[in-house]
Design an enzyme around this catalytic site. Structure first.
Site, short mmCIF file in Angstrom:
data_model
loop_
_atom_site.label_atom_id
_atom_site.label_comp_id
_atom_site.label_asym_id
_atom_site.label_seq_id
_atom_site.Cartn_x
_atom_site.Cartn_y
_atom_site.Cartn_z
N HIS A 84 -3.55 1.81 -13.06
CA HIS A 84 -3.32 0.14 -13.46
C HIS A 84 -2.00 0.28 -14.45
O HIS A 84 -1.39 -0.60 -14.24
CB HIS A 84 -4.37 -0.26 -14.14
CG HIS A 84 -5.57 -0.61 -13.24
ND1 HIS A 84 -6.90 -1.26 -13.76
CD2 HIS A 84 -5.71 -0.60 -12.13
CE1 HIS A 84 -7.60 -1.47 -12.43
NE2 HIS A 84 -6.87 -1.19 -11.59
N SER A 113 0.81 -1.30 -0.05
CA SER A 113 0.03 -0.09 0.02
C SER A 113 0.88 1.36 0.07
O SER A 113 2.03 1.09 -0.01
CB SER A 113 -0.99 0.16 1.23
OG SER A 113 -1.89 1.21 1.16
N ARG A 114 0.19 2.31 -0.17
CA ARG A 114 1.17 3.58 -0.02
C ARG A 114 1.34 4.03 1.41
O ARG A 114 2.43 4.89 1.60
CB ARG A 114 0.19 4.75 -0.64
CG ARG A 114 -0.07 4.68 -2.02
CD ARG A 114 -1.08 5.73 -2.65
NE ARG A 114 -2.41 5.45 -2.14
CZ ARG A 114 -3.63 6.22 -2.57
NH1 ARG A 114 -3.39 7.10 -3.44
NH2 ARG A 114 -4.86 5.73 -2.08
N LYS A 163 -9.83 -5.25 -13.55
CA LYS A 163 -10.43 -4.62 -14.94
C LYS A 163 -10.90 -3.31 -14.51
O LYS A 163 -11.11 -2.93 -13.42
CB LYS A 163 -11.71 -5.50 -15.44
CG LYS A 163 -12.90 -5.53 -14.43
CD LYS A 163 -13.57 -4.46 -14.41
CE LYS A 163 -14.62 -4.66 -13.41
NZ LYS A 163 -15.28 -3.46 -12.84
N ASP A 187 -15.98 1.39 -14.56
CA ASP A 187 -16.28 0.41 -13.58
C ASP A 187 -17.29 -0.61 -14.03
O ASP A 187 -17.35 -1.76 -13.80
CB ASP A 187 -16.76 1.18 -12.36
CG ASP A 187 -15.69 1.74 -11.49
OD1 ASP A 187 -15.47 0.78 -10.54
OD2 ASP A 187 -15.17 2.79 -11.75
N ARG A 223 -16.21 6.79 -4.50
CA ARG A 223 -15.00 7.33 -5.58
C ARG A 223 -15.35 7.24 -6.96
O ARG A 223 -14.59 7.91 -7.76
CB ARG A 223 -13.70 6.43 -5.07
CG ARG A 223 -13.89 5.09 -5.54
CD ARG A 223 -13.27 4.42 -6.64
NE ARG A 223 -13.78 3.21 -6.95
CZ ARG A 223 -14.15 2.44 -7.98
NH1 ARG A 223 -14.10 3.38 -8.92
NH2 ARG A 223 -14.38 1.37 -8.21
#
Length: 337
Positions: A95, A52-53, A113, A192, A179
């Site tokens: 991505h 993760s960040r 995806k 999405d 989001r």
């Protein structure tokens, strides 16, 4: 077709029989949670690391899912020698960069995806993986489900006759704090939700000659609803995707001799029916399922593909992911014209 007609059997092997890979999760969010749960519940795959960040978020995810190593940077995942393959579950806009970084580090990669936000980015990933000799794939999980293996056999058999019409819809209501309303994260329904309907249309009819689309905005910055007509030499696809309301999320393939109908949500485990023009219906009976019941199929296909020495899936090759994003690019161009 008569009442004695039998649908073909799924050819999808038992997920637990796939060779075991050591997986790392990049981006511990909503879909990553379901991916890991699906692997743990249905396969022998090992999730050995998460990145993760921030270290705190990686550690929290690792603790929740029994993962041995938590990395507070993405680069630490790419250099982790205990990792065979990276599952990229970061936002759509990241991505491409994260897939390319994993490939450059010599890791196999399965990208949630859409593979990228456009066809050019997807093609870049495919080219980089080919040059590096590593596996790259898009986790378009629907294509790997046993249900869709049976559907592919039905369509390939020609029992429906020439296909003239494909209808597919995916709409889900989201509140504005989600989001999906963030324009900096490629918000709106197209990537999405619309990826599912575009991929389905392409899998049946191939690349369209023309694409016409119209939109309804959700805000000044993002689309709320998009409807499109794809026209090709063999038929038309009529697609709809929206974040403004819940829709039936059904899909239908209409041939000269018969119709295949998939109740909603069409892209998840569940049933479908084939009805012939002259009468007679046969149903594929499967318990409805959610992401946790199906996300693992893309992972075990990757494991089998890598074990066989191949570098992309034969079920959902990278060319299909690029072609789907080309359709999405053309939808964008149409609504912007």
């Amino acid at each position: 077709m008569t009442s004695t007609y039998s649908l073909p059997q799924s050819r999808v092997p038992d997920p637990r029989d796939a060779p075991t890979l050591r997986w790392a999760i990049l981006g511990p969010g909503w879909i990553a949670t379901r991916f890991v749960e699906s692997l743990h519940r249905n396969t022998s795959q090992q999730v050995v690391a998460v990145g993760s960040r921030t270290a705190a978020r990686a550690e929290q995810f690792a603790l929740a899912h029994g993962i041995e190593r938590a990395h507070g940077t993405y680069d630490a995942v790419f250099t982790d020698d205990a990792v065979d393959i990276v599952y990229v579950a970061t936002p759509h806009t990241e991505h491409r960069a994260h897939a390319l970084a994993a490939i450059a580090a010599g890791k196999h990669v399965l990208v949630e995806k859409p593979l990228a936000v456009d066809a050019a980015g997807a093609a870049e990933i495919a080219d980089a993986a080919g040059a590096a000799g590593v596996f790259a794939g898009e986790a378009m999980w629907t294509r790997f489900l046993p249900k869709f293996d049976v559907i592919e056999q039905v369509l390939s058999s020609g029992v429906l006759g020439p296909i003239h019409t494909v209808l597919a819809d995916h709409g889900e209501f989201f509140t504005r704090d989600h989001r999906i309303y963030d324009p900096t994260l490629a918000g709106g329904p197209l990537l999405d939700l619309g990826t599912y309907v575009a991929s389905f249309a392409y899998s049946v009819l191939g690349r369209p000659d023309t694409v016409y689309a119209t939109r309804r905005p959700a805000t000044e910055d993002i689309d709320g609803q998009i409807s499109a007509v794809l026209s090709g030499p063999d038929g038309h696809a009529v697609l709809n995707t929206t974040i403004l309301t819940d829709t039936p999320t059904t899909a239908t393939v209409c041939g000269r001799d018969g119709t295949l109908t998939i109740p909603g949500p069409f892209f998840m485990p569940g049933s479908f029916a084939v009805t012939m023009r002259g009468g007679g219906t046969v149903e594929y009976d499967e318990q409805p399922g959610l992401q946790v019941d199906g996300l693992h199929y893309a992972a075990v296909d990757a494991a089998r593909t890598i074990d066989a020495g191949r570098r992309e899936s034969s079920i959902h090759p990278l060319s299909d992911a690029v072609a789907t994003l080309d359709i999405i690019d053309r939808i964008r161009a149409s609504i912007s014209a």
